[in-house]
Design a protein around this motif. Sequence first.
Motif, PDB file in Angstrom:
ATOM      1  N   MET A 162     -31.141  64.101  -1.803  1.00  0.00           N
ATOM      2  CA  MET A 162     -29.872  63.992  -2.493  1.00  0.00           C
ATOM      3  C   MET A 162     -29.281  65.394  -2.678  1.00  0.00           C
ATOM      4  SD  MET A 162     -28.930  62.643  -6.348  1.00  0.00           S
ATOM      5  CE  MET A 162     -29.847  61.166  -6.168  1.00  0.00           C
ATOM      6  N   ALA A 163     -27.982  65.500  -2.513  1.00  0.00           N
ATOM      7  CA  ALA A 163     -27.297  66.776  -2.694  1.00  0.00           C
ATOM      8  C   ALA A 163     -27.315  67.171  -4.172  1.00  0.00           C
ATOM      9  CB  ALA A 163     -25.864  66.664  -2.193  1.00  0.00           C
ATOM     10  N   GLU A 164     -27.399  68.473  -4.424  1.00  0.00           N
ATOM     11  CA  GLU A 164     -27.439  68.971  -5.794  1.00  0.00           C
ATOM     12  C   GLU A 164     -26.046  69.324  -6.291  1.00  0.00           C
ATOM     13  OE1 GLU A 164     -30.284  71.941  -6.748  1.00  0.00           O
ATOM     14  OE2 GLU A 164     -31.795  71.084  -5.407  1.00  0.00           O
ATOM     15  N   VAL A 165     -25.828  69.131  -7.580  1.00  0.00           N
ATOM     16  CA  VAL A 165     -24.555  69.479  -8.215  1.00  0.00           C
ATOM     17  C   VAL A 165     -24.388  70.997  -8.166  1.00  0.00           C
ATOM     18  CG1 VAL A 165     -23.260  69.461 -10.385  1.00  0.00           C
ATOM     19  CG2 VAL A 165     -24.606  67.458  -9.712  1.00  0.00           C
ATOM     20  N   LEU A 166     -23.197  71.432  -7.774  1.00  0.00           N
ATOM     21  CA  LEU A 166     -22.898  72.864  -7.716  1.00  0.00           C
ATOM     22  C   LEU A 166     -22.750  73.439  -9.122  1.00  0.00           C
ATOM     23  CD1 LEU A 166     -20.207  72.887  -4.891  1.00  0.00           C
ATOM     24  CD2 LEU A 166     -22.637  73.422  -4.678  1.00  0.00           C
ATOM     25  N   GLY A 167     -23.245  74.625  -9.307  1.00  0.00           N
ATOM     26  CA  GLY A 167     -23.029  75.331 -10.565  1.00  0.00           C
ATOM     27  C   GLY A 167     -21.591  75.807 -10.659  1.00  0.00           C
ATOM     28  N   ALA A 168     -21.180  76.207 -11.841  1.00  0.00           N
ATOM     29  CA  ALA A 168     -19.792  76.615 -12.070  1.00  0.00           C
ATOM     30  C   ALA A 168     -19.370  77.759 -11.152  1.00  0.00           C
ATOM     31  CB  ALA A 168     -19.587  76.990 -13.532  1.00  0.00           C
ATOM     32  N   ASP A 169     -20.213  78.763 -10.980  1.00  0.00           N
ATOM     33  CA  ASP A 169     -19.853  79.913 -10.133  1.00  0.00           C
ATOM     34  C   ASP A 169     -19.731  79.503  -8.667  1.00  0.00           C
ATOM     35  OD1 ASP A 169     -19.759  81.587 -12.326  1.00  0.00           O
ATOM     36  OD2 ASP A 169     -21.792  82.367 -12.023  1.00  0.00           O
ATOM     37  N   ASP A 170     -20.698  78.728  -8.177  1.00  0.00           N
ATOM     38  CA  ASP A 170     -20.638  78.269  -6.788  1.00  0.00           C
ATOM     39  C   ASP A 170     -19.419  77.374  -6.559  1.00  0.00           C
ATOM     40  OD1 ASP A 170     -22.924  79.642  -6.034  1.00  0.00           O
ATOM     41  OD2 ASP A 170     -24.237  77.930  -6.458  1.00  0.00           O
ATOM     42  N   LEU A 171     -19.114  76.554  -7.540  1.00  0.00           N
ATOM     43  CA  LEU A 171     -17.949  75.677  -7.408  1.00  0.00           C
ATOM     44  C   LEU A 171     -16.662  76.496  -7.346  1.00  0.00           C
ATOM     45  CD1 LEU A 171     -16.602  72.950  -7.265  1.00  0.00           C
ATOM     46  CD2 LEU A 171     -16.682  72.857  -9.770  1.00  0.00           C
ATOM     47  N   GLN A 172     -16.515  77.496  -8.208  1.00  0.00           N
ATOM     48  CA  GLN A 172     -15.302  78.314  -8.192  1.00  0.00           C
ATOM     49  C   GLN A 172     -15.150  79.046  -6.867  1.00  0.00           C
ATOM     50  OE1 GLN A 172     -12.794  77.992 -10.338  1.00  0.00           O
ATOM     51  NE2 GLN A 172     -14.142  76.425 -11.180  1.00  0.00           N
ATOM     52  N   THR A 173     -16.246  79.512  -6.299  1.00  0.00           N
ATOM     53  CA  THR A 173     -16.204  80.163  -4.989  1.00  0.00           C
ATOM     54  C   THR A 173     -15.736  79.168  -3.927  1.00  0.00           C
ATOM     55  OG1 THR A 173     -17.952  81.709  -5.603  1.00  0.00           O
ATOM     56  CG2 THR A 173     -17.592  81.354  -3.245  1.00  0.00           C
ATOM     57  N   ALA A 174     -16.272  77.956  -3.968  1.00  0.00           N
ATOM     58  CA  ALA A 174     -15.885  76.928  -2.994  1.00  0.00           C
ATOM     59  C   ALA A 174     -14.415  76.540  -3.162  1.00  0.00           C
ATOM     60  CB  ALA A 174     -16.777  75.702  -3.140  1.00  0.00           C
ATOM     61  N   LEU A 175     -13.957  76.396  -4.400  1.00  0.00           N
ATOM     62  CA  LEU A 175     -12.562  76.005  -4.653  1.00  0.00           C
ATOM     63  C   LEU A 175     -11.579  77.066  -4.160  1.00  0.00           C
ATOM     64  CD1 LEU A 175     -12.783  74.420  -8.221  1.00  0.00           C
ATOM     65  CD2 LEU A 175     -12.511  73.231  -6.032  1.00  0.00           C
ATOM     66  N   ALA A 176     -11.984  78.318  -4.174  1.00  0.00           N
ATOM     67  CA  ALA A 176     -11.105  79.405  -3.725  1.00  0.00           C
ATOM     68  C   ALA A 176     -10.738  79.252  -2.255  1.00  0.00           C
ATOM     69  CB  ALA A 176     -11.768  80.758  -3.969  1.00  0.00           C
ATOM     70  N   GLY A 177     -11.565  78.584  -1.486  1.00  0.00           N
ATOM     71  CA  GLY A 177     -11.291  78.385  -0.068  1.00  0.00           C
ATOM     72  C   GLY A 177     -10.586  77.078   0.244  1.00  0.00           C
ATOM     73  N   LEU A 178     -10.161  76.344  -0.787  1.00  0.00           N
ATOM     74  CA  LEU A 178      -9.493  75.058  -0.598  1.00  0.00           C
ATOM     75  C   LEU A 178      -8.046  75.136  -1.064  1.00  0.00           C
ATOM     76  CD1 LEU A 178     -12.359  72.771  -1.950  1.00  0.00           C
ATOM     77  CD2 LEU A 178     -11.766  73.189   0.443  1.00  0.00           C
ATOM     78  N   ASP A 179      -7.222  74.180  -0.611  1.00  0.00           N
ATOM     79  CA  ASP A 179      -5.790  74.158  -0.951  1.00  0.00           C
ATOM     80  C   ASP A 179      -5.515  73.312  -2.193  1.00  0.00           C
ATOM     81  OD1 ASP A 179      -5.183  75.665   1.298  1.00  0.00           O
ATOM     82  OD2 ASP A 179      -4.781  73.911   2.534  1.00  0.00           O
ATOM     83  N   GLY A 180      -5.307  73.960  -3.337  1.00  0.00           N
ATOM     84  CA  GLY A 180      -4.840  73.251  -4.519  1.00  0.00           C
ATOM     85  C   GLY A 180      -5.863  72.435  -5.275  1.00  0.00           C
ATOM     86  N   TRP A 181      -7.131  72.589  -4.959  1.00  0.00           N
ATOM     87  CA  TRP A 181      -8.174  71.847  -5.671  1.00  0.00           C
ATOM     88  C   TRP A 181      -8.538  72.593  -6.950  1.00  0.00           C
ATOM     89  CZ3 TRP A 181     -10.067  67.131  -4.189  1.00  0.00           C
ATOM     90  CH2 TRP A 181      -9.724  66.697  -2.911  1.00  0.00           C
ATOM     91  N   ALA A 182      -8.823  71.824  -8.002  1.00  0.00           N
ATOM     92  CA  ALA A 182      -9.244  72.394  -9.272  1.00  0.00           C
ATOM     93  C   ALA A 182     -10.226  71.432  -9.924  1.00  0.00           C
ATOM     94  CB  ALA A 182      -8.042  72.620 -10.183  1.00  0.00           C
ATOM     95  N   GLY A 183     -10.974  71.945 -10.865  1.00  0.00           N
ATOM     96  CA  GLY A 183     -11.890  71.083 -11.591  1.00  0.00           C
ATOM     97  C   GLY A 183     -13.078  71.844 -12.099  1.00  0.00           C
ATOM     98  N   ASP A 184     -14.119  71.092 -12.391  1.00  0.00           N
ATOM     99  CA  ASP A 184     -15.351  71.662 -12.912  1.00  0.00           C
ATOM    100  C   ASP A 184     -16.511  70.926 -12.252  1.00  0.00           C
ATOM    101  OD1 ASP A 184     -15.901  69.230 -14.375  1.00  0.00           O
ATOM    102  OD2 ASP A 184     -14.518  69.920 -15.920  1.00  0.00           O
ATOM    103  N   PRO A 185     -17.742  71.279 -12.604  1.00  0.00           N
ATOM    104  CA  PRO A 185     -18.870  70.644 -11.921  1.00  0.00           C
ATOM    105  C   PRO A 185     -18.931  69.115 -12.038  1.00  0.00           C
ATOM    106  CG  PRO A 185     -19.608  72.677 -12.931  1.00  0.00           C
ATOM    107  CD  PRO A 185     -18.195  72.430 -13.417  1.00  0.00           C
ATOM    108  N   SER A 186     -18.157  68.523 -12.946  1.00  0.00           N
ATOM    109  CA  SER A 186     -18.170  67.056 -13.056  1.00  0.00           C
ATOM    110  C   SER A 186     -17.233  66.387 -12.062  1.00  0.00           C
ATOM    111  CB  SER A 186     -17.816  66.617 -14.479  1.00  0.00           C
ATOM    112  OG  SER A 186     -16.481  66.946 -14.790  1.00  0.00           O
ATOM    113  N   GLY A 187     -16.215  67.111 -11.544  1.00  0.00           N
ATOM    114  CA  GLY A 187     -15.276  66.531 -10.585  1.00  0.00           C
ATOM    115  C   GLY A 187     -14.170  67.504 -10.230  1.00  0.00           C
ATOM    116  N   ILE A 188     -13.617  67.325  -9.031  1.00  0.00           N
ATOM    117  CA  ILE A 188     -12.492  68.151  -8.591  1.00  0.00           C
ATOM    118  C   ILE A 188     -11.361  67.234  -8.149  1.00  0.00           C
ATOM    119  CG2 ILE A 188     -13.899  70.140  -7.955  1.00  0.00           C
ATOM    120  CD1 ILE A 188     -13.658  69.254  -4.993  1.00  0.00           C
ATOM    121  N   SER A 189     -10.138  67.749  -8.227  1.00  0.00           N
ATOM    122  CA  SER A 189      -8.988  66.950  -7.798  1.00  0.00           C
ATOM    123  C   SER A 189      -7.917  67.835  -7.185  1.00  0.00           C
ATOM    124  CB  SER A 189      -8.418  66.152  -8.970  1.00  0.00           C
ATOM    125  OG  SER A 189      -7.961  67.016  -9.975  1.00  0.00           O
ATOM    126  N   ARG A 190      -7.061  67.169  -6.465  1.00  0.00           N
ATOM    127  CA  ARG A 190      -5.948  67.833  -5.785  1.00  0.00           C
ATOM    128  C   ARG A 190      -4.797  66.849  -5.697  1.00  0.00           C
ATOM    129  NH1 ARG A 190      -4.657  69.826   0.282  1.00  0.00           N
ATOM    130  NH2 ARG A 190      -2.469  69.951  -0.194  1.00  0.00           N
TER     131      ARG A 190
END
Length: 97
Positions: free
Chosen positions: A1-29
Motif C-alpha cells: 500500500m502507498a504511504e501518505v506523504l508528509g507535509a514537506d513532501d506534499l508541498q514539494t509535489a504540489l509545487a510541480g502541479l497546476d493549481g493544486w492545493a491541500g494538505d496530507p488529508s487531500g488535495i484539490s484543483r
Amino acid sequence: MAEVLGADDLQTALAGLDGWAGDPSGISRDAELASFPGAIAVVDRVAEVAEELDHHPDIDIRWRRLRFTLSTHSAGGVTSKDIDLARRIDTIVRAAA
C-alpha cells in the motif's frame, strides 16, 4: 500500500502541479472550461485515466467549472498515486483549454 506523504513532501509535489492545493488529508484543483460540453469531455477523459490507474477522484461539476479532489482513502490521505493522477488531470485540462 502507498504511504501518505508528509507535509514537506506534499508541498514539494504540489509545487510541480497546476493549481493544486491541500494538505496530507487531500488535495484539490479547480478548472474552468469554455463550455459545459467541454467540461464534460474533460470529465470523460479523466474517467478513462482513473479507470486505467484504478484510482478515482471525487469530481464536482458546476456548469463549466470542475473541482477535482484526490485522496487515497485506503491509506488515509494523499499518496504518490494521487500525485500521479493529478499530473494526468493537469495534462488533460491543459489539452482542453
